[in-house]
Design an enzyme around this catalytic site. Structure first.
Site, PDB file in Angstrom:
ATOM      1  N   GLU A 254       1.096  -4.201  28.560  1.00  0.00           N
ATOM      2  CA  GLU A 254       1.135  -6.169  29.364  1.00  0.00           C
ATOM      3  C   GLU A 254       0.406  -6.926  30.111  1.00  0.00           C
ATOM      4  OE1 GLU A 254       3.046  -8.265  26.631  1.00  0.00           O
ATOM      5  OE2 GLU A 254       1.603  -9.643  27.539  1.00  0.00           O
ATOM      6  N   THR A 298       1.398 -10.146  21.478  1.00  0.00           N
ATOM      7  CA  THR A 298       1.475  -8.788  21.370  1.00  0.00           C
ATOM      8  C   THR A 298       1.689  -7.358  20.087  1.00  0.00           C
ATOM      9  OG1 THR A 298       2.124  -8.910  23.428  1.00  0.00           O
ATOM     10  CG2 THR A 298       3.719  -6.683  22.909  1.00  0.00           C
ATOM     11  N   HIS A 413       3.431 -10.699  32.562  1.00  0.00           N
ATOM     12  CA  HIS A 413       3.032 -11.217  31.633  1.00  0.00           C
ATOM     13  C   HIS A 413       3.074 -12.689  32.156  1.00  0.00           C
ATOM     14  CE1 HIS A 413       4.026 -14.165  27.916  1.00  0.00           C
ATOM     15  NE2 HIS A 413       4.156 -13.013  27.116  1.00  0.00           N
ATOM     16  N   ASP A 472      -2.998  -4.674  25.592  1.00  0.00           N
ATOM     17  CA  ASP A 472      -2.446  -5.107  24.208  1.00  0.00           C
ATOM     18  C   ASP A 472      -3.514  -6.518  24.544  1.00  0.00           C
ATOM     19  OD1 ASP A 472      -1.437  -6.914  26.500  1.00  0.00           O
ATOM     20  OD2 ASP A 472       0.993  -7.350  24.997  1.00  0.00           O
ATOM     21  N   HIS A 473      -3.624  -7.276  25.153  1.00  0.00           N
ATOM     22  CA  HIS A 473      -4.408  -8.385  24.909  1.00  0.00           C
ATOM     23  C   HIS A 473      -4.418  -8.328  26.635  1.00  0.00           C
ATOM     24  CE1 HIS A 473      -0.871 -10.639  25.873  1.00  0.00           C
ATOM     25  NE2 HIS A 473      -0.168 -10.396  24.619  1.00  0.00           N
TER      26      HIS A 473
HETATM   27  C1  GP9 Z   1       7.497 -10.612  24.659  1.00  0.00           C
HETATM   28  C2  GP9 Z   1       6.544  -9.827  24.390  1.00  0.00           C
HETATM   29  C3  GP9 Z   1       5.426 -10.144  25.160  1.00  0.00           C
HETATM   30  O1  GP9 Z   1       8.484  -9.499  23.649  1.00  0.00           O
HETATM   31  O2  GP9 Z   1       5.682  -8.714  23.720  1.00  0.00           O
HETATM   32  O3  GP9 Z   1       4.558 -11.297  23.905  1.00  0.00           O
HETATM   33  P1  GP9 Z   1       3.063 -11.666  24.404  1.00  0.00           P
HETATM   34  O4  GP9 Z   1       3.388 -13.867  24.892  1.00  0.00           O
HETATM   35  O5  GP9 Z   1       2.285 -11.317  25.055  1.00  0.00           O
HETATM   36  O6  GP9 Z   1       2.988 -11.957  22.583  1.00  0.00           O
HETATM   37 MN    MN Z   2       1.322  -9.385  25.330  1.00  0.00          MN
END
Ligand code: GP9
Ligand code: MN
Length: 632
Positions: A254, A298, A413, A472-473
């Site tokens: 994440e 994500t 996150h 992921d980003h």
């Molecule tokens: C929530 C997780 C985080 O289920 O995938 O979300 P994001 O804000 O990173 O897309």
């Molecule tokens: Mn994410």
């Protein structure tokens, strides 16, 4: 009888107030919506109002009292039925109805019977407002008004309605920025804009994508496929089948950006375990790997991984095209005998995952309900990564092998909070408390990966698996450029900003022995072809836009969802063409051919998604399926 007469719009007021209060009571009693602060409670309370004012307000246009009352009662009954339908659905699925679900009942097997099983006699209370309205019409002595309301009053009424709507949206925006453009969770939508507005919004989104789908035919697919065949690199023969038959574990790191890998912050190592992997003999580490996500964050990265197609430019594709036909990686591996799963300790409807995973052919989704979140085991958006990995591996031990499971981590996150005991390093000191905390949560994520590896070893799953981990980003947005500049020791120009979109990619193959750092420039779109080749799965006919990162033919050209791109020689960002090496502005003609190609490639990807074109494609033969055979 002149005395005791009620004002002439009493019935309208009764309709609005009873339905409003009933809706709020239903929210509180029949749905489990997590309310975190008084502001959220206030939004929840006022959110039915704008819609009710508008829809009941239309009665002001009717001339006769009789038709006005009839209209109000019919609307009240209809709304009660809609809300009650949601309640019955929620009892079974813990989710809010969305249009495609209503029309794709085959996905849900015995949806019909399950809903009827969730109905009780006492449910008549859900219609109490309709009853009160009927009684009011019948027994209240109302001052008669034989004409439609004067247009001045009507106008004032609808201005008030609009004001309530904007107040609602404004408060929702402060609570949940980009609520509508990102539309990540049905629960969040209902909480913020209300159940009735949510349905309108859903109808709008669905009809827009249905129209594009209806107009599509196989010819667009032929063009897209020709493009793919002309640009696809041959996978690397050296890597073909290196991990054949093994379990595939893909970990989504994440918000992890590459700038923390191998870095120090105030003399503290940020990612000690991941750093050790960059030098590990069983790991190939890609430092020049980029995320290509858009508003779907994500979920966009999951989309890229599963389909090797780009997510959409506006809105999350998991939401807007959750019902499409896909030929996902999960589906391909399923056909190879794999059990396929996703493990993520968040609510299943977040990013519409529950529905999208069905479209992607994923066998089982271990959502938050599959985990035991003890006191003190949650922070930020949910379960902490360390207990999450412990429980995930325990679940894996029960899975049929070989399996393909994706683990979505959560602790690193925004807003990057941690409990004291999970802070392994101190904060950074800059003007951005977000960046300051980010290093600590990244450090925690790193620790959790170590735990994951240990657990896999302990459960005897490690040797026979391949572990792919990718960021992921971005986690630190451009709003923190000042603080980033302080950390990096240089100004964050559009060139630097593009480079900051690098996210780590680790391919860890226990026993491989030839680990190294691979400088190849690539993106998330390349994950699927790379992984399928490692597992020895032939993807030659797949309609995928990425290529095997290990292939000699792989082209170093990464397209971002917003049209920026990176090649070996140039980086195009902020409408400026930069020399990739020096970061200096360079001759724009060097970027032009790539600008056109980026546009073309994103366009093909969008046409496949918007037209739901994969329903016309047989990925085994590479042939077109005749449109008449595609509908069930
Ligand atoms: C929530 C997780 C985080 O289920 O995938 O979300 P994001 O804000 O990173 O897309
Ligand atoms: Mn994410």
């Amino acid at each position: 009888m002149k005395a005791n007469q009620w004002p002439k719009h009493t019935i309208l007021a009764v309709a609005i107030i009873t339905t409003w209060l009933k809706t709020y009571l239903v929210y509180k009693t029949s749905f489990h919506m997590k309310i975190e602060n008084p502001m959220q409670e206030l939004i929840l309370f006022i959110n039915p109002l704008s819609f009710l004012l508008a829809v009941y307000g239309l009665s002001l246009f009717f001339k006769s009292e009789r038709s006005r009352n009839r209209y109000l009662i019919s609307v009240s009954a209809l709304l009660a039925a809609v809300l009650y339908g949601n309640v019955a659905f929620y009892r079974f699925f813990s989710d809010f109805v969305t249009l495609p679900v209503l029309f794709q009942t085959s996905n849900f097997g015995d949806l019909g019977t399950s809903v009827t099983e969730s109905v009780f006699v006492t449910d008549i209370l859900y219609f109490a407002d309709v009853l009160l309205l009927v009684l009011a019409v019948r027994y209240l002595n109302i001052k008669s008004a034989t004409e439609a309301s004067r247009s001045l009053y009507r106008r004032a009424y609808f201005v008030l309605t609009a004001a309530v709507l904007f107040l609602n949206l404004g408060l929702a925006e402060t609570e949940r920025p980009q609520l509508l453009t990102r539309s990540f969770d049905r629960e969040m939508l209902v909480k913020n804009i209300g159940t009735y507005n949510y349905h309108l919004y859903d109808v709008y989104i669905q009809s827009k994508s249905q129209a594009q789908r209806a107009l599509a035919d196989g010819s667009e697919l032929v063009e897209a496929n020709n493009f793919v065949q002309a640009t696809q690199p041959q996978p690397s023969p050296k890597m073909t089948g290196v991990a054949e038959g093994r379990n595939l574990i893909v970990v989504t790191l994440e918000s992890l950006q590459s700038f923390v890998i191998g870095s120090e912050m105030k003399d503290q190592t940020v990612t000690p375990f991941l750093n050790s992997l960059t030098e590990d003999e069983d790991t190939i580490y890609f430092p020049n790997f980029y995320h290509q996500t858009g508003l779907g964050k994500t979920s966009d990265s999951e989309f890229l991984l599963e389909n090797s197609l780009y997510p959409l430019g506006g809105g999350a594709v998991f939401f807007t095209h959750g019902g499409n036909t896909y030929n996902s990686m999960a589906e391909s591996l399923g056909e190879e005998g794999y059990f396929t799963a996703v493990q993520h300790a968040n609510s299943k409807s977040f990013w519409n995952r529950d529905l999208m995973y069905q479209s992607l052919g994923i066998d089982k989704f271990y959502d938050v309900e599959s985990f035991t979140v003890e006191e003190g085991q949650a922070v930020n958006w949910g379960m902490k990564d360390i207990p999450f990995h412990e429980q995930s591996v325990a679940q894996m031990a029960e899975m049929q092998q070989p399996f393909y499971s994706r683990l979505l981590t959560l602790t690193n996150h925004f807003p990057f909070y941690l409990d004291e005991e999970d802070k392994f390093i101190t904060e950074y000191d800059s003007g951005s408390s977000t960046l300051n905390r980010y290093f600590q949560t990244a450090r925690y994520l790193d620790e959790s990966i170590k735990v994951l590896f240990d657990e896999l070893k302990e459960k005897g799953l490690y040797e026979n698996s391949v572990i792919v981990m990718y960021g992921d980003h971005y986690g630190i947005s451009e709003n923190h450029n000042g603080a980033m500049a302080q950390y990096l020791g240089k100004e964050v120009t559009p060139y630097e900003s593009a480079q900051l979109q690098r996210v780590p990619l680790f391919v860890h193959i226990p026993g491989y022995g030839e680990g190294h750092v691979d400088e190849e420039i690539g993106g998330q779109i390349d994950l699927r072809p790379t992984i399928l080749n490692l597992l020895g799965v032939d993807a030659e006919k797949d309609l995928q836009l990425g290529g095997d990162l290990f292939s000699e033919e792989h082209e170093e050209f990464v397209i971002f969802r917003d049209g920026r791109f990176v090649t070996e020689d140039v980086i195009y960002a902020g409408n400026i063409c930069y020399d990739a090496e020096t970061g200096e502005e360079t001759d724009s003609t060097l970027c032009e051919p790539y600008i056109d190609r980026a546009f073309e490639e994103l366009g093909y990807s969008d046409s496949v998604i918007n037209g739901d074109l994969l329903r016309f494609y047989n990925e085994k033969t590479g042939q077109l399926i005749e449109p008449e055979n595609t509908e069930e």
